[in-house]
Design a protein around this motif. Structure first.
Motif, PDB file in Angstrom:
ATOM      1  N   ARG A 142     -14.669  22.500 -32.427  1.00 51.36           N
ATOM      2  CA  ARG A 142     -13.498  22.737 -31.573  1.00 51.36           C
ATOM      3  C   ARG A 142     -13.896  23.360 -30.240  1.00 51.36           C
ATOM      4  O   ARG A 142     -14.450  24.438 -30.191  1.00 51.36           O
ATOM      5  CB  ARG A 142     -12.507  23.642 -32.280  1.00 51.36           C
ATOM      6  N   PRO A 143     -13.609  22.673 -29.151  1.00 54.69           N
ATOM      7  CA  PRO A 143     -13.894  23.219 -27.824  1.00 54.69           C
ATOM      8  C   PRO A 143     -12.871  24.284 -27.428  1.00 54.69           C
ATOM      9  O   PRO A 143     -11.674  24.093 -27.619  1.00 54.69           O
ATOM     10  CB  PRO A 143     -13.812  21.998 -26.916  1.00 54.69           C
ATOM     11  N   GLY A 144     -13.332  25.408 -26.873  1.00 59.61           N
ATOM     12  CA  GLY A 144     -12.503  26.569 -26.606  1.00 59.61           C
ATOM     13  C   GLY A 144     -11.322  26.395 -25.682  1.00 59.61           C
ATOM     14  O   GLY A 144     -10.272  26.958 -25.922  1.00 59.61           O
ATOM     15  N   ARG A 145     -11.441  25.653 -24.601  1.00 59.43           N
ATOM     16  CA  ARG A 145     -10.320  25.590 -23.653  1.00 59.43           C
ATOM     17  C   ARG A 145      -9.444  24.370 -23.857  1.00 59.43           C
ATOM     18  O   ARG A 145      -8.671  23.978 -22.991  1.00 59.43           O
ATOM     19  CB  ARG A 145     -10.833  25.651 -22.214  1.00 59.43           C
ATOM     20  N   TRP A 146      -9.547  23.780 -25.022  1.00 58.73           N
ATOM     21  CA  TRP A 146      -8.796  22.570 -25.339  1.00 58.73           C
ATOM     22  C   TRP A 146      -8.017  22.755 -26.624  1.00 58.73           C
ATOM     23  O   TRP A 146      -8.502  23.361 -27.571  1.00 58.73           O
ATOM     24  CB  TRP A 146      -9.749  21.384 -25.515  1.00 58.73           C
ATOM     25  N   GLU A 147      -6.813  22.218 -26.655  1.00 53.29           N
ATOM     26  CA  GLU A 147      -6.053  22.109 -27.893  1.00 53.29           C
ATOM     27  C   GLU A 147      -6.388  20.747 -28.475  1.00 53.29           C
ATOM     28  O   GLU A 147      -6.320  19.741 -27.762  1.00 53.29           O
ATOM     29  CB  GLU A 147      -4.557  22.199 -27.608  1.00 53.29           C
ATOM     30  N   VAL A 148      -6.769  20.712 -29.729  1.00 55.25           N
ATOM     31  CA  VAL A 148      -7.095  19.438 -30.380  1.00 55.25           C
ATOM     32  C   VAL A 148      -6.325  19.343 -31.689  1.00 55.25           C
ATOM     33  O   VAL A 148      -6.111  20.343 -32.372  1.00 55.25           O
ATOM     34  CB  VAL A 148      -8.610  19.286 -30.636  1.00 55.25           C
ATOM     35  N   ARG A 149      -5.889  18.122 -31.996  1.00 56.65           N
ATOM     36  CA  ARG A 149      -5.214  17.892 -33.266  1.00 56.65           C
ATOM     37  C   ARG A 149      -5.384  16.426 -33.643  1.00 56.65           C
ATOM     38  O   ARG A 149      -5.693  15.582 -32.789  1.00 56.65           O
ATOM     39  CB  ARG A 149      -3.731  18.255 -33.186  1.00 56.65           C
ATOM     40  N   ALA A 150      -5.194  16.173 -34.902  1.00 57.53           N
ATOM     41  CA  ALA A 150      -5.226  14.785 -35.375  1.00 57.53           C
ATOM     42  C   ALA A 150      -3.885  14.143 -35.045  1.00 57.53           C
ATOM     43  O   ALA A 150      -2.833  14.737 -35.280  1.00 57.53           O
ATOM     44  CB  ALA A 150      -5.486  14.744 -36.872  1.00 57.53           C
ATOM     45  N   GLY A 151      -3.951  12.970 -34.491  1.00 58.94           N
ATOM     46  CA  GLY A 151      -2.744  12.202 -34.212  1.00 58.94           C
ATOM     47  C   GLY A 151      -2.550  11.141 -35.281  1.00 58.94           C
ATOM     48  O   GLY A 151      -2.920  11.333 -36.443  1.00 58.94           O
ATOM     49  N   ARG A 152      -2.034  10.034 -34.879  1.00 58.27           N
ATOM     50  CA  ARG A 152      -1.713   8.924 -35.779  1.00 58.27           C
ATOM     51  C   ARG A 152      -2.959   8.442 -36.536  1.00 58.27           C
ATOM     52  O   ARG A 152      -4.013   8.244 -35.933  1.00 58.27           O
ATOM     53  CB  ARG A 152      -1.128   7.783 -34.950  1.00 58.27           C
ATOM     54  N   ALA A 153      -2.808   8.229 -37.831  1.00 55.31           N
ATOM     55  CA  ALA A 153      -3.846   7.568 -38.623  1.00 55.31           C
ATOM     56  C   ALA A 153      -3.666   6.061 -38.430  1.00 55.31           C
ATOM     57  O   ALA A 153      -2.534   5.565 -38.401  1.00 55.31           O
ATOM     58  CB  ALA A 153      -3.712   7.937 -40.085  1.00 55.31           C
ATOM     59  N   LEU A 154      -4.763   5.362 -38.269  1.00 56.35           N
ATOM     60  CA  LEU A 154      -4.704   3.915 -38.102  1.00 56.35           C
ATOM     61  C   LEU A 154      -5.329   3.242 -39.318  1.00 56.35           C
ATOM     62  O   LEU A 154      -6.481   3.524 -39.657  1.00 56.35           O
ATOM     63  CB  LEU A 154      -5.453   3.479 -36.840  1.00 56.35           C
ATOM     64  N   PRO A 155      -4.578   2.357 -39.966  1.00 51.87           N
ATOM     65  CA  PRO A 155      -5.148   1.641 -41.107  1.00 51.87           C
ATOM     66  C   PRO A 155      -6.193   0.644 -40.621  1.00 51.87           C
ATOM     67  O   PRO A 155      -6.206   0.264 -39.443  1.00 51.87           O
ATOM     68  CB  PRO A 155      -3.935   0.931 -41.710  1.00 51.87           C
TER      69      PRO A 155
END
Length: 176
Positions: A142-155
């Motif tokens: 996880r990079p410190g100055r960034w918000e990261v999250r999982a988005g849509r799962a793709l089949p």
């Protein structure tokens, strides 16, 4: 078959199906006039929907034949096609976004480039191997100055031909 005689699957190219490309772009909430890089543009599945959303698109494609077809397809539009390896691309000096399905083999290096201290990136929605998305969202990378999250799962059916791995969108936003 590709020029080398290997199938697209062996070569590692798995283009997004149009319906899934549309969903990825809708989820990214691109606004008219935004500068957006489509890294690994391929045939232009994401490019088409980014353009429809009003983005100014830079379609990055290293394959000469596909780059030429993109130039022809998007002539007289707000799309600039750049024929280069994504890791050799000079990033824009003004704020930009990325909505892309880059080659999985360059995921880590591409993220290092995009998240570098001098990068003007404001947001990215990247279709990546699910394991890479998990690594970034679970904090190991996880990079410190960034918000990261999982988005849509793709089949796997979201690609033609389908890849051997599961995919998801990594959603990256600059912290304010």
């Amino acid at each position: 078959m590709v020029a080398s005689g290997r199938s697209r699957r062996a070569w590692g190219w798995h283009p997004l199906v149009d319906e899934w490309a549309r969903r990825v772009v809708e989820d990214a909430r691109v606004r008219p006039g935004q500068l957006v890089l489509d890294i690994g543009a391929g045939r232009g599945a994401l490019t088409t929907h980014l353009l429809a959303a009003g983005a100014r698109v830079v379609a990055v494609e290293p394959h000469p034949g596909r780059a030429e077809r993109l130039r022809e397809r998007f002539a007289d539009t707000d799309v600039t096609v750049v024929e280069t390896d994504a890791l050799a691309l000079p990033l824009p000096r003004r704020p930009f976004r990325v909505v892309a399905s880059p080659p999985y083999a360059i995921s880590s290096e591409l993220l290092r480039l995009l998240l570098a201290p001098r990068s003007r990136l404001v947001a990215a929605d990247l279709v990546l191997q699910r394991a890479v998305v998990r690594r970034y969202t679970e904090g190991r990378s996880r990079p410190g100055r960034w918000e990261v999250r999982a988005g849509r799962a793709l089949p796997r059916r979201a690609f033609r031909p389908p890849p051997q791995v599961d995919s998801s969108v990594l959603v990256v936003r600059r912290r304010r």
